[in-house]
Design an enzyme around this catalytic site. Structure first.
Site, PDB file in Angstrom:
ATOM      1  N   GLU A 209      -5.173   5.863   4.487  1.00 28.50           N
ATOM      2  CA  GLU A 209      -5.207   4.397   4.530  1.00 28.50           C
ATOM      3  C   GLU A 209      -3.768   3.926   4.647  1.00 28.50           C
ATOM      4  O   GLU A 209      -3.030   3.900   3.658  1.00 28.50           O
ATOM      5  CB  GLU A 209      -5.877   3.833   3.270  1.00 28.50           C
ATOM      6  CG  GLU A 209      -7.342   4.208   3.135  1.00 28.50           C
ATOM      7  CD  GLU A 209      -8.201   3.638   4.240  1.00 28.50           C
ATOM      8  OE1 GLU A 209      -7.767   2.669   4.900  1.00 28.50           O
ATOM      9  OE2 GLU A 209      -9.302   4.158   4.454  1.00 28.50           O
ATOM     10  N   CYS A 243      -1.475  -4.489   2.383  1.00 29.65           N
ATOM     11  CA  CYS A 243      -1.494  -3.724   3.634  1.00 29.65           C
ATOM     12  C   CYS A 243      -2.217  -4.458   4.750  1.00 29.65           C
ATOM     13  O   CYS A 243      -1.977  -4.182   5.930  1.00 29.65           O
ATOM     14  CB  CYS A 243      -2.114  -2.350   3.408  1.00 29.65           C
ATOM     15  SG  CYS A 243      -3.789  -2.397   2.734  1.00 29.65           S
TER      16      CYS A 243
END
Length: 454
Positions: A209, A243
């Site tokens: 990720e 993010c």
């Protein structure tokens, strides 16, 4: 416990089969939930100390999301772990085919500092639900929060089942030298490459990720006031250290002025009287210096103020930004939003498509044609139309990246799947054995095989 011995202890524990029964998995999920409730205040205080994160935001973006994920797994796990029957080809008669969900084994979960509670414990929910053991490497940049998460884990789980490891690069290297059955990493693209390289030595599968520069497009049909509020929310959440935060804005030139005013009003509404004392600060001096340097790549039309004494940067909207500037090359990880204008939607499609695939893509429009064009042409890990961030706040859809922004996904059933190996099993009957597959071969056997396999 020394890391190598810890991994071996978990492997030994996994081989006992204790983690496999659904009753055990449910009880462990309930233990984790109970520990989160017991330590909720400790976690909130730790995040406030590390990042000045407010109690409401800690629950909304960290603890509450993990609790919701646990609830979803408890509701569905009984169905997930059942073997699933599959149709058996006629050539295999008489037999039964089924797929068994099997735990992968010993998992390593490497959590980042920006959402340390959520990004350590949401993957852990999947590992527990799948029947794995797990070692969680906690981030060194958020030391108080890492200590608190370790308490959450250590108070309810024996280390041979679930363990927390604190420390920095040396601990990371030592962990990556071990053989795991699965590695789940959340963090930067640079470290992700190192994780994947280390995993390759042991042929260990990974979920990565990562991040990237997530674009937001606002066209001339958008509800500008609402778009400004939702973009500002996504940009300043966690001090911009997200993010999937909007990383740059592509704004239609006809609505640019209106958007600037609406963005300024949104910030004023979020912080009455200009009091930003409860907004997140940048995690450390190194990152503060990097992010504040990026302010020089444009002209602040909203915000722009900084306070080095507490690593604080105001929510900022930057104009006159060059596409080749540093702020358009680096993932910002701060509350600064650079702005570029466009005339035709096709310019946005070409600009986004020419860059590495982002983790998220945001589009604000009332045009169905624009929606089809952008979603049908621009590749991203996830996307929102007329909102930001919220696509990941559900256990019913997978969350993950694509290309440079990562591989694999999780949340809900996808988390269970991530830590599960689906083993195909054929159970053959002993009551009848059709000899057509056995030598010696003949024309008659070939005709029969061709009849069965076409």
């Amino acid at each position: 416990m020394e890391i190598g011995k810890l991994v071996e202890a978990q492997r030994k524990y996994f081989r006992t089969g204790k983690t496999r029964p659904v009753k055990f998995r449910r009880e462990m999920l309930l233990r984790l939930r109970r520990s989160l409730f017991d330590h909720e205040k400790l976690l909130a205080e730790a995040m406030h100390e590390d990042m000045n994160k407010s109690r409401l935001e800690v629950y909304m973006t960290e603890t509450g999301m993990v609790l919701d994920e646990i609830r979803f797994h408890l509701k569905h796990i009984d169905g997930w772990i059942r073997p699933k029957l599959r149709r058996t080809p006629l050539a295999q008669f008489p037999s039964k085919s089924f797929v068994r969900p099997e735990p992968r084994g010993v998992a390593l979960i490497m959590a980042p500092w920006n959402y340390p509670i959520q990004l350590a414990l949401e993957p852990l929910v999947g590992a527990i639900s799948a029947g794995c053991t797990a070692i969680i490497k906690l981030p060194s940049y958020a030391p108080k929060t890492s200590e608190a998460i370790a308490r959450v884990i250590e108070d309810v789980f024996p280390p041979e089942y679930i363990a927390a490891v604190q420390g920095g690069r040396e601990e990371n290297r030592t962990l990556l030298d071990q053989k795991f059955d699965y590695i789940f990493f959340t963090g930067s693209k640079e470290v992700g490459r190192a994780v994947m390289s280390a995993a390759a030595e042991h042929l260990t599968p990974v979920t990565l990720e990562l991040g990237g520069k997530s674009p937001v497009i606002v066209d001339e049909t958008a509800d500008i006031r609402l778009a400004a509020r939702r973009i500002a929310f996504g940009k300043i959440l966690n001090g911009g250290q997200t993010c999937v935060a909007p990383d740059y804005l592509l704004i239609h030139e006809d609505v640019k002025g209106t958007f600037i005013r609406a963005y300024r009003e949104a910030i004023e509404d979020f912080f009455p009287g200009g009091d930003m004392s409860d907004m997140n600060v940048i995690i450390n001096e190194k990152h503060y210096a990097r992010v504040s340097r990026l302010l020089k790549d444009g002209r602040a039309v909203v915000g722009g103020g900084t306070d080095a004494s507490r690593r604080f940067i105001e929510p900022t909207l930057l104009d006159r930004v060059s596409p080749d500037s540093d702020i358009m090359k680096e993932e910002i990880f701060g509350p600064i939003l650079p702005m570029l204008t466009f005339r035709r939607l096709e310019e946005c499609v070409e600009f986004i498509s020419s860059r590495p695939h982002p983790l998220a893509l945001y589009l604000f429009t009332e045009s169905r044609a624009a929606e089809r064009r952008v979603l049908g042409s621009c590749i991203s890990g996830g996307a929102c139309v007329n909102d930001t961030i919220m696509h990941l706040a559900t256990s019913r859809m997978p969350f993950g990246g694509v290309g440079d922004s990562g591989m694999g996904g999780y949340h809900g059933r996808s988390s269970f799947d991530t830590f599960t190996h689906y083993r195909s099993v054929l159970k053959k009957s002993n009551r009848l054995d059709i000899p057509v597959r056995y030598r010696p071969y003949s024309d008659r056997k070939e005709k029969l095989i061709r009849l069965l396999m076409k």
